[in-house]
Design a protein around this motif. Structure first.
Motif, PDB file in Angstrom:
ATOM      1  N   HIS A 206      -5.072   0.255  -5.697  1.00 44.52           N
ATOM      2  CA  HIS A 206      -3.785   0.555  -6.330  1.00 44.52           C
ATOM      3  C   HIS A 206      -3.064   1.654  -5.563  1.00 44.52           C
ATOM      4  O   HIS A 206      -3.680   2.461  -4.867  1.00 44.52           O
ATOM      5  CB  HIS A 206      -3.981   0.989  -7.786  1.00 44.52           C
ATOM      6  N   ILE A 207      -1.757   1.694  -5.710  1.00 44.54           N
ATOM      7  CA  ILE A 207      -0.953   2.771  -5.145  1.00 44.54           C
ATOM      8  C   ILE A 207      -0.877   3.888  -6.172  1.00 44.54           C
ATOM      9  O   ILE A 207      -0.628   3.641  -7.352  1.00 44.54           O
ATOM     10  CB  ILE A 207       0.463   2.269  -4.793  1.00 44.54           C
ATOM     11  N   SER A 208      -1.090   5.122  -5.744  1.00 39.46           N
ATOM     12  CA  SER A 208      -1.029   6.254  -6.666  1.00 39.46           C
ATOM     13  C   SER A 208       0.383   6.419  -7.212  1.00 39.46           C
ATOM     14  O   SER A 208       1.360   5.939  -6.631  1.00 39.46           O
ATOM     15  CB  SER A 208      -1.482   7.543  -5.965  1.00 39.46           C
ATOM     16  N   ASP A 209       0.505   7.096  -8.330  1.00 38.65           N
ATOM     17  CA  ASP A 209       1.796   7.243  -9.007  1.00 38.65           C
ATOM     18  C   ASP A 209       2.847   7.912  -8.120  1.00 38.65           C
ATOM     19  O   ASP A 209       4.051   7.640  -8.260  1.00 38.65           O
ATOM     20  CB  ASP A 209       1.625   8.041 -10.303  1.00 38.65           C
ATOM     21  N   ASP A 210       2.416   8.791  -7.212  1.00 40.04           N
ATOM     22  CA  ASP A 210       3.368   9.468  -6.334  1.00 40.04           C
ATOM     23  C   ASP A 210       3.699   8.645  -5.095  1.00 40.04           C
ATOM     24  O   ASP A 210       4.512   9.069  -4.261  1.00 40.04           O
ATOM     25  CB  ASP A 210       2.850  10.853  -5.926  1.00 40.04           C
ATOM     26  N   GLY A 211       3.090   7.456  -4.962  1.00 37.34           N
ATOM     27  CA  GLY A 211       3.378   6.580  -3.838  1.00 37.34           C
ATOM     28  C   GLY A 211       2.703   6.967  -2.540  1.00 37.34           C
ATOM     29  O   GLY A 211       2.885   6.278  -1.516  1.00 37.34           O
TER      30      GLY A 211
ATOM     31  N   VAL B 269       0.850  -1.187   0.000  1.00 29.82           N
ATOM     32  CA  VAL B 269       0.000   0.000   0.000  1.00 29.82           C
ATOM     33  C   VAL B 269       0.887   1.238   0.000  1.00 29.82           C
ATOM     34  O   VAL B 269       2.101   1.148   0.163  1.00 29.82           O
ATOM     35  CB  VAL B 269      -0.939   0.023   1.225  1.00 29.82           C
ATOM     36  N   GLY B 270       0.265   2.389  -0.165  1.00 30.49           N
ATOM     37  CA  GLY B 270       1.013   3.635  -0.169  1.00 30.49           C
ATOM     38  C   GLY B 270       1.347   4.116   1.231  1.00 30.49           C
ATOM     39  O   GLY B 270       1.094   3.435   2.227  1.00 30.49           O
ATOM     40  N   LYS B 271       1.892   5.308   1.302  1.00 31.02           N
ATOM     41  CA  LYS B 271       2.224   5.893   2.599  1.00 31.02           C
ATOM     42  C   LYS B 271       0.968   6.113   3.419  1.00 31.02           C
ATOM     43  O   LYS B 271       0.983   5.979   4.651  1.00 31.02           O
ATOM     44  CB  LYS B 271       2.974   7.209   2.400  1.00 31.02           C
TER      45      LYS B 271
END
Length: 222
Positions: free
Chosen positions: A135-140, A101-103
């Motif tokens: 999904h994880i966004s492009d900027d993480g 997952v993202g931050k």
């Protein structure tokens, strides 16, 4: 809804996580949790140990954290449990992330009370920032999940981001929270309604008003 499939067991996964262990500090915490339970019941500590593991992975990856299969296997060995029993717990409870997952893990409640109070606008605001469910966004920074009721119906619509809930949201208030998080700030959790403190009626209490500032005995008035 949150997908409960585990990440594929690949050579790359094994190479990255195969030698994973608790840090000394987390090993101490894990043993402290285990000691809470009577002899023969130490396996009951599986949930806090999975949480510790996920948080450590998060610290190592600058994300909210997740549970790669080798990490699950490590927890199973730590508690002398079959791996499948630990996986049963990890896949049942959505507090555990089974894929990266993202931050910030943005969990938007889409159940009826939140939907009636504008959760669709919250999801639209997520889409405008490039968030896509699962999904994880492009900027993480972001991972978006739509979830079922998290028990904040009186302050709907609400979103959970990592460990905090943000309630009484509008698209504008929600974006302000996301902007603060992206900037490394710590926005106020809970209700975002000005003048509201918890889940009291919007605009202030309509009954038991004397209880606001002090304990008031109403029995003589009944």
């Amino acid at each position: 809804m949150a997908a409960r499939n585990i990440a594929p067991d690949t050579p790359e996964l094994r190479e990255r996580w195969g030698g994973w262990t608790f840090t000394d500090a987390n090993r101490e915490k894990a043993d402290w949790h285990i000691k809470k339970y009577p002899e023969g019941r130490q396996k009951s500590a599986v949930m806090p140990l999975l949480d510790l593991a996920q948080r450590q992975v998060g610290a190592e990856t600058n994300t909210q954290g997740w549970l790669p299969l080798p990490v699950v296997e490590y927890v199973a060995a730590y508690l002398d449990m079959p791996v499948i029993r630990v996986l049963e717990v990890a896949t049942f409870y959505t507090m555990y992330n089974l894929v990266p997952v993202g931050k910030f893990h943005v969990q938007v409640c889409g159940t009826t009370p939140c939907m009636l109070r504008g959760s669709d606008e919250i999801l639209e605001a997520c889409a405008e920032r490039g968030m896509e469910k699962g999904h994880i966004s492009d900027d993480g920074l972001w991972t978006l999940t739509e979830v079922e009721c998290m028990g904040n119906c009186a302050t709907a619509p609400m979103v959970q981001i990592n460990d905090d809930n943000y309630e009484d949201l509008t698209a504008e208030r929600f974006n302000a929270v996301l902007d603060a998080l992206a900037a490394g700030e710590d926005p106020k959790a809970g209700t975002q309604e000005p003048g509201r403190h918890t889940s009291e009626p919007s605009g202030g209490p309509t009954t038991l008003k004397e209880m606001v500032d002090a304990n008031h005995d109403y029995r003589s008035e009944w």
